[in-house]
Design a protein around this motif. Structure first.
Motif, short mmCIF file in Angstrom:
data_model
loop_
_atom_site.label_atom_id
_atom_site.label_comp_id
_atom_site.label_asym_id
_atom_site.label_seq_id
_atom_site.Cartn_x
_atom_site.Cartn_y
_atom_site.Cartn_z
N ARG A 152 0.83 -1.20 0.00
CA ARG A 152 0.00 0.00 0.00
C ARG A 152 0.87 1.26 0.00
NH1 ARG A 152 -3.39 2.17 4.50
NH2 ARG A 152 -2.36 0.59 5.76
N PHE A 153 1.86 1.29 0.87
CA PHE A 153 2.84 2.38 0.83
C PHE A 153 4.08 1.95 1.59
CE2 PHE A 153 0.27 3.33 4.59
CZ PHE A 153 1.21 3.60 5.57
N VAL A 154 5.22 2.55 1.22
CA VAL A 154 6.49 2.36 1.90
C VAL A 154 6.97 3.74 2.31
CG1 VAL A 154 8.90 1.66 1.67
CG2 VAL A 154 7.09 0.26 0.64
N VAL A 155 7.33 3.88 3.59
CA VAL A 155 7.84 5.16 4.08
C VAL A 155 9.34 5.23 3.80
CG1 VAL A 155 8.11 6.69 6.07
CG2 VAL A 155 6.11 5.18 5.92
N ALA A 156 9.76 6.28 3.12
CA ALA A 156 11.17 6.52 2.87
C ALA A 156 11.62 7.76 3.62
CB ALA A 156 11.43 6.69 1.37
N THR A 157 12.73 7.65 4.34
CA THR A 157 13.26 8.77 5.11
C THR A 157 14.65 9.09 4.58
OG1 THR A 157 12.05 8.01 7.06
CG2 THR A 157 13.78 9.64 7.41
N ASP A 158 14.86 10.35 4.19
CA ASP A 158 16.17 10.71 3.63
C ASP A 158 17.20 10.88 4.74
OD1 ASP A 158 15.96 13.31 4.73
OD2 ASP A 158 15.37 14.23 2.83
N ALA A 159 18.43 11.20 4.35
CA ALA A 159 19.53 11.26 5.29
C ALA A 159 19.38 12.35 6.33
CB ALA A 159 20.85 11.44 4.54
N GLN A 160 18.46 13.31 6.09
CA GLN A 160 18.25 14.40 7.04
C GLN A 160 16.93 14.27 7.79
OE1 GLN A 160 18.80 18.08 4.91
NE2 GLN A 160 20.99 17.71 4.59
N GLY A 161 16.26 13.12 7.66
CA GLY A 161 15.06 12.86 8.43
C GLY A 161 13.76 13.29 7.79
N ASN A 162 13.80 13.75 6.54
CA ASN A 162 12.58 14.12 5.83
C ASN A 162 11.92 12.87 5.25
OD1 ASN A 162 13.05 17.10 6.01
ND2 ASN A 162 14.84 16.55 4.78
N ARG A 163 10.58 12.82 5.33
CA ARG A 163 9.87 11.61 4.92
C ARG A 163 9.10 11.81 3.63
NH1 ARG A 163 5.58 10.67 8.86
NH2 ARG A 163 5.52 12.94 8.79
N LEU A 164 8.93 10.73 2.91
CA LEU A 164 7.95 10.64 1.83
C LEU A 164 7.39 9.24 1.86
CD1 LEU A 164 9.08 8.82 -0.82
CD2 LEU A 164 10.64 10.76 -0.98
N CYS A 165 6.22 9.07 1.25
CA CYS A 165 5.61 7.75 1.15
C CYS A 165 5.47 7.40 -0.32
CB CYS A 165 4.25 7.70 1.84
SG CYS A 165 4.35 7.86 3.63
N LEU A 166 6.04 6.28 -0.72
CA LEU A 166 5.83 5.78 -2.07
C LEU A 166 4.62 4.85 -2.01
CD1 LEU A 166 7.32 6.02 -4.87
CD2 LEU A 166 7.95 3.65 -4.49
N CYS A 167 3.54 5.28 -2.63
CA CYS A 167 2.25 4.59 -2.52
C CYS A 167 1.91 3.89 -3.83
CB CYS A 167 1.13 5.59 -2.20
SG CYS A 167 1.48 6.69 -0.80
#
Length: 226
Positions: free
Chosen positions: A196-211
């Motif tokens: 359904r979605f995967v949470v991705a967090t970049d090296a500085q702690g910012n999030r996005l969800c690949l849905c």
């Protein structure tokens, strides 16, 4: 009078078996068609316009140089997929094949902005006014012209320190290579809610969800748990 030809999710999926150029996502049929040139893309755009006029059913088409991004949904059916959408998709695919256009489903992206909040009503009107958006039945805000990303409010008693994140919806069939590429950038992936979605967090702690469309309601309502 509400449309009576709305397709169930099972019917949508059955139609997609006959529409290899198309994907289902966010409550709509979608495709990206790469043409031989900008001129051929414009010609195909014109042909699609003529098909739409003939069918009295009009898709959203975004022309970008040699590529057309097409979205099919029925506004009189609550912006859900109807039999008319499937029929027009078949007609568009036939014309695309005749013109030499190639489907590029890997280009399909739908971006939404999510805001963590413990009081949606306190902030919703501010954002609606600033953006010129319309409030939807589920409380999200949408551009009435479909140009900007939708904005919705992630209700939580404990908002994240970084309250904004992007939801990026891609066809499930295209998600694996994107996730691999994300991981290669150094992003940390949390697949607990996959596919359904995967949470991705970049090296500085910012999030996005690949849905993906897997497990998402057919009306396109957000299902992200972040």
């Amino acid at each position: 009078m509400p449309a009576k030809d709305v397709l169930t999710l099972e019917q949508v999926q059955a139609n997609l078996l006959q529409l290899p150029q198309w994907r289902y996502g966010m409550g709509a049929l979608r495709t990206a068609l790469k043409c031989e040139s900008s001129a051929s893309a414009l010609a195909l755009f014109s042909t699609i316009g003529a098909l739409a006029q003939e069918a009295n059913h009009h898709p959203d088409v975004d022309w970008r140089y040699d590529t057309l991004f097409i979205t099919l949904t029925s506004h009189d059916a609550g912006s859900r997929v109807s039999a008319r959408d499937a029929a027009l998709a078949r007609s568009i695919s036939a014309q695309a094949q005749n013109s030499g256009a190639v489907a590029k489903p890997e280009l399909l992206r739908v971006v939404e902005i999510a805001i963590d909040t413990d009081d949606e009503d306190a902030i919703s009107e501010t954002w609606r006014t600033a953006l010129g958006y319309k409030r939807q039945k589920d409380g999200s805000l949408a551009d009435p012209f479909g140009r900007g990303p939708a904005l919705w409010f992630q209700k939580t008693a404990t908002p994240n320190a970084n309250r904004f994140h992007l939801d990026i919806t891609v066809p499930h069939s295209e998600s694996s290579p994107i996730l691999s590429e994300l991981e290669a950038t150094g992003a940390a992936l949390d697949p607990e809610a996959a596919p359904r979605f995967v949470v991705a967090t970049d090296a500085q702690g910012n999030r996005l969800c690949l849905c993906t469309e897997e497990g998402r309601e057919i009306d396109g309502s957000p299902v992200d748990g972040q």
